[in-house]
Write a protein that holds these residues in place. Structure first.
Motif, PDB file in Angstrom:
ATOM      1  N   ILE A 434       0.684  -1.420  -0.198  1.00 25.51           N
ATOM      2  CA  ILE A 434       0.153   0.336  -0.097  1.00 25.51           C
ATOM      3  C   ILE A 434       0.825   1.900  -0.321  1.00 25.51           C
ATOM      4  O   ILE A 434       0.868   2.568  -0.587  1.00 25.51           O
ATOM      5  CB  ILE A 434      -1.048   0.039   1.049  1.00 25.51           C
ATOM      6  N   GLU A 435       2.277   1.237   1.046  1.00 25.46           N
ATOM      7  CA  GLU A 435       2.491   2.089   0.505  1.00 25.46           C
ATOM      8  C   GLU A 435       3.576   2.425  -0.016  1.00 25.46           C
ATOM      9  O   GLU A 435       4.161   3.751  -1.093  1.00 25.46           O
ATOM     10  CB  GLU A 435       3.953   1.611   1.719  1.00 25.46           C
ATOM     11  N   GLU A 436       3.956   1.066  -0.981  1.00 30.12           N
ATOM     12  CA  GLU A 436       4.226   1.464  -2.450  1.00 30.12           C
ATOM     13  C   GLU A 436       3.778   1.790  -3.370  1.00 30.12           C
ATOM     14  O   GLU A 436       4.211   2.667  -4.417  1.00 30.12           O
ATOM     15  CB  GLU A 436       5.134   0.232  -2.914  1.00 30.12           C
ATOM     16  N   ASN A 437       2.099   1.952  -3.554  1.00 33.31           N
ATOM     17  CA  ASN A 437       0.628   1.649  -4.798  1.00 33.31           C
ATOM     18  C   ASN A 437       0.337   2.351  -4.630  1.00 33.31           C
ATOM     19  O   ASN A 437      -0.671   2.522  -4.358  1.00 33.31           O
ATOM     20  CB  ASN A 437       1.157   0.580  -5.153  1.00 33.31           C
ATOM     21  N   PRO A 438       0.796   4.121  -4.033  1.00 30.65           N
ATOM     22  CA  PRO A 438      -0.734   5.243  -3.719  1.00 30.65           C
ATOM     23  C   PRO A 438      -1.258   5.629  -4.956  1.00 30.65           C
ATOM     24  O   PRO A 438      -2.132   5.395  -4.343  1.00 30.65           O
ATOM     25  CB  PRO A 438       0.427   6.821  -3.282  1.00 30.65           C
ATOM     26  N   GLU A 439      -0.524   5.441  -5.602  1.00 30.15           N
ATOM     27  CA  GLU A 439      -1.649   5.933  -7.389  1.00 30.15           C
ATOM     28  C   GLU A 439      -2.835   4.432  -6.752  1.00 30.15           C
ATOM     29  O   GLU A 439      -3.654   4.962  -7.525  1.00 30.15           O
ATOM     30  CB  GLU A 439      -1.181   5.907  -8.299  1.00 30.15           C
ATOM     31  N   SER A 440      -2.508   3.598  -7.486  1.00 29.03           N
ATOM     32  CA  SER A 440      -3.889   2.499  -6.647  1.00 29.03           C
ATOM     33  C   SER A 440      -4.521   2.271  -5.672  1.00 29.03           C
ATOM     34  O   SER A 440      -6.227   1.900  -5.337  1.00 29.03           O
ATOM     35  CB  SER A 440      -2.849   0.438  -6.516  1.00 29.03           C
ATOM     36  N   VAL A 441      -4.046   3.061  -3.898  1.00 23.75           N
ATOM     37  CA  VAL A 441      -5.071   2.975  -3.578  1.00 23.75           C
ATOM     38  C   VAL A 441      -5.722   4.536  -3.817  1.00 23.75           C
ATOM     39  O   VAL A 441      -7.169   4.622  -3.409  1.00 23.75           O
ATOM     40  CB  VAL A 441      -3.794   3.404  -1.871  1.00 23.75           C
ATOM     41  N   GLU A 442      -5.394   5.207  -4.193  1.00 23.52           N
ATOM     42  CA  GLU A 442      -5.783   6.841  -4.786  1.00 23.52           C
ATOM     43  C   GLU A 442      -7.511   6.209  -5.827  1.00 23.52           C
ATOM     44  O   GLU A 442      -8.533   6.371  -5.415  1.00 23.52           O
ATOM     45  CB  GLU A 442      -5.297   7.637  -5.743  1.00 23.52           C
ATOM     46  N   LYS A 443      -7.367   5.333  -6.717  1.00 24.17           N
ATOM     47  CA  LYS A 443      -7.940   5.057  -7.659  1.00 24.17           C
ATOM     48  C   LYS A 443      -9.475   4.007  -7.096  1.00 24.17           C
ATOM     49  O   LYS A 443     -10.214   3.719  -7.585  1.00 24.17           O
ATOM     50  CB  LYS A 443      -7.088   3.388  -8.445  1.00 24.17           C
ATOM     51  N   PHE A 444      -8.826   3.038  -6.155  1.00 27.65           N
ATOM     52  CA  PHE A 444      -9.568   2.103  -4.941  1.00 27.65           C
ATOM     53  C   PHE A 444     -10.838   3.058  -4.432  1.00 27.65           C
ATOM     54  O   PHE A 444     -12.036   3.117  -4.242  1.00 27.65           O
ATOM     55  CB  PHE A 444      -9.128   0.874  -3.349  1.00 27.65           C
ATOM     56  N   LYS A 445      -9.947   4.374  -3.252  1.00 32.94           N
ATOM     57  CA  LYS A 445     -10.785   5.024  -3.633  1.00 32.94           C
ATOM     58  C   LYS A 445     -12.430   6.149  -4.324  1.00 32.94           C
ATOM     59  O   LYS A 445     -12.761   6.916  -4.006  1.00 32.94           O
ATOM     60  CB  LYS A 445     -10.559   6.338  -2.706  1.00 32.94           C
ATOM     61  N   ASN A 446     -11.574   5.928  -5.382  1.00 32.63           N
ATOM     62  CA  ASN A 446     -12.215   7.002  -6.636  1.00 32.63           C
ATOM     63  C   ASN A 446     -13.637   6.208  -6.740  1.00 32.63           C
ATOM     64  O   ASN A 446     -14.114   5.735  -7.186  1.00 32.63           O
ATOM     65  CB  ASN A 446     -11.452   6.989  -7.572  1.00 32.63           C
ATOM     66  N   GLY A 447     -13.130   4.621  -6.431  1.00 33.77           N
ATOM     67  CA  GLY A 447     -14.373   3.771  -6.770  1.00 33.77           C
ATOM     68  C   GLY A 447     -14.062   2.246  -7.355  1.00 33.77           C
ATOM     69  O   GLY A 447     -15.401   1.734  -8.059  1.00 33.77           O
ATOM     70  N   LYS A 448     -12.795   2.589  -8.082  1.00 32.71           N
ATOM     71  CA  LYS A 448     -12.250   1.098  -8.500  1.00 32.71           C
ATOM     72  C   LYS A 448     -11.786   0.146  -7.616  1.00 32.71           C
ATOM     73  O   LYS A 448     -10.768  -0.055  -7.480  1.00 32.71           O
ATOM     74  CB  LYS A 448     -11.040   1.562  -9.643  1.00 32.71           C
ATOM     75  N   LYS A 449     -13.282  -0.491  -7.541  1.00 36.40           N
ATOM     76  CA  LYS A 449     -13.293  -1.512  -5.934  1.00 36.40           C
ATOM     77  C   LYS A 449     -12.094  -3.056  -6.750  1.00 36.40           C
ATOM     78  O   LYS A 449     -11.930  -3.497  -5.470  1.00 36.40           O
ATOM     79  CB  LYS A 449     -14.643  -1.955  -5.918  1.00 36.40           C
ATOM     80  N   ASN A 450     -12.313  -3.080  -7.890  1.00 36.88           N
ATOM     81  CA  ASN A 450     -11.329  -4.277  -7.889  1.00 36.88           C
ATOM     82  C   ASN A 450     -10.002  -3.987  -8.223  1.00 36.88           C
ATOM     83  O   ASN A 450      -9.313  -5.342  -8.304  1.00 36.88           O
ATOM     84  CB  ASN A 450     -11.666  -4.665 -10.323  1.00 36.88           C
ATOM     85  N   ILE A 451      -9.279  -3.468  -7.977  1.00 37.67           N
ATOM     86  CA  ILE A 451      -8.162  -2.857  -7.465  1.00 37.67           C
ATOM     87  C   ILE A 451      -7.895  -3.816  -6.533  1.00 37.67           C
ATOM     88  O   ILE A 451      -6.683  -3.755  -6.129  1.00 37.67           O
ATOM     89  CB  ILE A 451      -7.451  -1.460  -7.338  1.00 37.67           C
ATOM     90  N   VAL A 452      -8.716  -3.818  -5.199  1.00 39.15           N
ATOM     91  CA  VAL A 452      -8.461  -5.481  -4.296  1.00 39.15           C
ATOM     92  C   VAL A 452      -7.854  -6.065  -5.272  1.00 39.15           C
ATOM     93  O   VAL A 452      -6.413  -6.629  -4.252  1.00 39.15           O
ATOM     94  CB  VAL A 452      -9.586  -5.782  -3.749  1.00 39.15           C
ATOM     95  N   GLY A 453      -8.362  -6.645  -6.820  1.00 43.60           N
ATOM     96  CA  GLY A 453      -7.178  -8.221  -6.817  1.00 43.60           C
ATOM     97  C   GLY A 453      -5.816  -8.079  -7.157  1.00 43.60           C
ATOM     98  O   GLY A 453      -4.811  -8.522  -6.616  1.00 43.60           O
ATOM     99  N   PHE A 454      -5.779  -6.592  -7.547  1.00 40.77           N
ATOM    100  CA  PHE A 454      -4.031  -5.766  -7.680  1.00 40.77           C
ATOM    101  C   PHE A 454      -3.006  -6.468  -6.236  1.00 40.77           C
ATOM    102  O   PHE A 454      -2.195  -7.154  -6.402  1.00 40.77           O
ATOM    103  CB  PHE A 454      -3.837  -4.971  -7.526  1.00 40.77           C
ATOM    104  N   PHE A 455      -4.031  -6.186  -5.469  1.00 33.42           N
ATOM    105  CA  PHE A 455      -3.376  -6.373  -4.025  1.00 33.42           C
ATOM    106  C   PHE A 455      -3.213  -7.432  -3.798  1.00 33.42           C
ATOM    107  O   PHE A 455      -2.301  -8.186  -3.023  1.00 33.42           O
ATOM    108  CB  PHE A 455      -4.094  -4.992  -3.159  1.00 33.42           C
TER     109      PHE A 455
END
Ligand code: ADP
Ligand code: ZN
Ligand code: MG
Length: 482
Positions: A434-455
């Motif tokens: 999570i620390e290394e991928n702030p842009e992915s966290v941002e996407k999650f906060k903007n509603g892109k819930k499938n980013i969970v799969g990435f983590f």
């Protein structure tokens, strides 16, 4: 409502798996050099006498019982006379007015919860003809290896109302024949052949319309297509005010149409008479009872039982019962689990339908050829279903289990493959990601819930596939939502 209703009756020829021919002791083995499996009897030499193969009688009685037919205590053979190069004797030995089995029925599935009874008029015994070899562009070459191979003809009542009905009937019939072990059921190889009788009538009419008979369909799908084509053709004729001509038509697979083959011959043309060289076929009650005992649980019954006993979805049950050996294997694995008080039967079905069948089709082998002890599969399912290993690990080690017959438990222990459910190590990796991928966290906060799969995927990767995916997903969700 439709203006027309279609009526379909099928005549199915099944080549039996007897070792020898119907009336001589020649081998029935497929693919032998032309004319090597012949003798004076099946070559129709004058003065030779046919002798009835008892195996043929037993097989047809099996089919008769399995299709709810009555079995005639005394039946006879007849000669069907016609001339063709593939018919050496000038007549085919068949049964005519007293077929050994009659008045039966099978149930077909017409939708998920609807079944329909299709009547079986008769099932009789007959012999196959020779075969012209056309590959060489020389029609005069004949191979009589098939001459005298036992066939049964199964004639249905005109009870089917659509091409789909006919397709389902054929599938069910094949399943039964294959289960009984009397026929390979292979349409492409000609072990199962089907002629379709088709007519149409105005909806609500009581009388049948004039029928045509379609031949030359060498796959289940072609039977369906040919019937659909023929129904449309006949309706078209009637709509134009023309009449349907009673005739035999053939399916032209290339053009995807049916076309006239010959106008209808009647049974009078064949001058049927009782075969004088064969005695009558006597069937005792004792023989029928004895054969009935050898009949296995039939596929439709077994399917229902699978749904009830193992709580399987209909789809799984149909796939598993398709082959008797696969169904048996499934039950063998389940019974090992039951003995250990494990009941994850759906997982067994998933495993067989995907991992096992994948290997079978890849290697073109049967489940028997696989030679994999059911207890090993049960062990793997147990490890997986109790979250000891992940599905990834289960899939990874399966080929080794298959190849070397090594216990999955042993592989897991020796290589330390048991999955980590210890949350601390998972949390550490997730936090770091999570620390290394702030842009992915941002996407999650903007509603892109499938980013969970990435983590989840990356955490799993870092743990070499040994973490419990359910636990990782929970942790990832927890951290992302904070
Ligand atoms: P045939 O005398 O032409 O051999 P049969 O009465 O023996 O005809 O029936 C042969 C097959 O045709 C059977 O499967 C039967 O169910 C079917 N059949 C009979 N009449 C019709 C019809 N009008 N429409 C469709 N199928 C029919
Ligand atoms: Zn022979
Ligand atoms: Mg007939």
């Amino acid at each position: 409502m439709n203006k027309y209703e279609s009526i379909i009756g099928l005549e199915v020829h099944a080549q039996l798996l007897t070792k020898t021919k119907a009336f001589c002791s020649c081998s029935t083995v497929f693919g032998a050099s032309p004319n090597t499996n012949t003798c004076p009897i099946c070559l129709g030499f004058p003065g030779t006498l046919p002798v009835l193969n008892k195996e043929l009688v037993r097989d047809i009685i099996k089919v008769g019982i399995a299709t709810n037919c009555k079995i005639r205590p005394v039946s006879s053979f007849a000669r069907k006379n016609y001339f063709y190069a593939d018919l050496v004797k000038g007549y085919q030995i068949t049964q005519f007015d007293d077929p050994i089995c009659y008045d039966g029925h099978i149930d077909i599935e017409i939708s998920d919860d609807e079944r329909k009874k299709i009547g079986i008029t008769r099932i009789h015994m007959e012999e196959d003809t020779g075969k012209g070899i056309h590959d060489l562009d020389i029609d005069s070459l004949m191979d009589y290896n098939r001459s005298g191979v036992p066939l049964i003809e199964i004639v249905s009542e005109p009870d089917m109302r659509s091409a789909k009905d006919a397709y389902n009937y054929l599938i069910e019939l094949r399943r039964i024949l294959v289960y009984l072990g009397v026929c390979t059921g292979n349409m492409e190889e000609g072990a199962l052949r089907c002629d379709a009788n088709v007519s149409v009538r105005l909806m609500g009419s009581k009388e049948f319309g004039t029928k045509t008979e379609i031949k030359n369909m060498n796959s289940f799908r072609n039977v369906e297509k040919a019937i659909d084509f023929e129904i449309a053709r006949q309706i078209d004729l009637l709509e134009k005010g023309e009449a349907v001509v009673q005739e035999t038509r053939m399916w032209d697979g290339q053009k995807q149409i049916t076309r006239t083959m010959r106008t209808k011959e009647t049974s009078v043309n064949y001058r049927y008479f009782t075969e004088p060289d064969l005695i009558k076929v006597n069937v005792s009650d004792e023989m029928i009872n004895d054969i009935a005992k050898q009949i296995p649980e039939l596929p439709s019954k077994r399917k229902e039982r699978f749904i009830k006993e193992y709580g399987l979805p209909k789809y799984d049950a149909s796939v598993l019962v398709e082959s008797q050996d696969v169904a048996q294997y499934y039950e063998d694995v389940c019974s090992v689990l039951t003995a250990k008080n494990e009941h994850n039967y759906k997982l067994v079905s998933n495993w067989i339908m995907t991992e096992v069948m994948h290997i079978l089709s890849e290697r073109s082998i049967t489940i028997k050829d696989l030679n994999l002890p059911p207890n090993l599969v049960a062990e793997l399912i147990e490890l997986f279903s109790n979250d000891v290993i992940s599905s990834r690990v289960a899939k990874d080690i399966f080929p080794e289990v298959v190849k070397d017959g090594i216990s999955p438990k042993k592989i897991v222990e020796e290589r330390g493959l048991a999955q980590v459910s210890d949350t601390q190590s998972i949390e550490n990796i997730v936090k770091k990601l999570i620390e290394e991928n702030p842009e992915s966290v941002e996407k999650f906060k903007n509603g892109k819930k499938n980013i969970v799969g990435f983590f989840v995927g990356n955490t799993m990767k870092q743990m070499n596939g040994k973490a419990n995916p359910k636990v990782i997903t929970e942790i990832v969700n927890k951290y992302l939502s904070n």
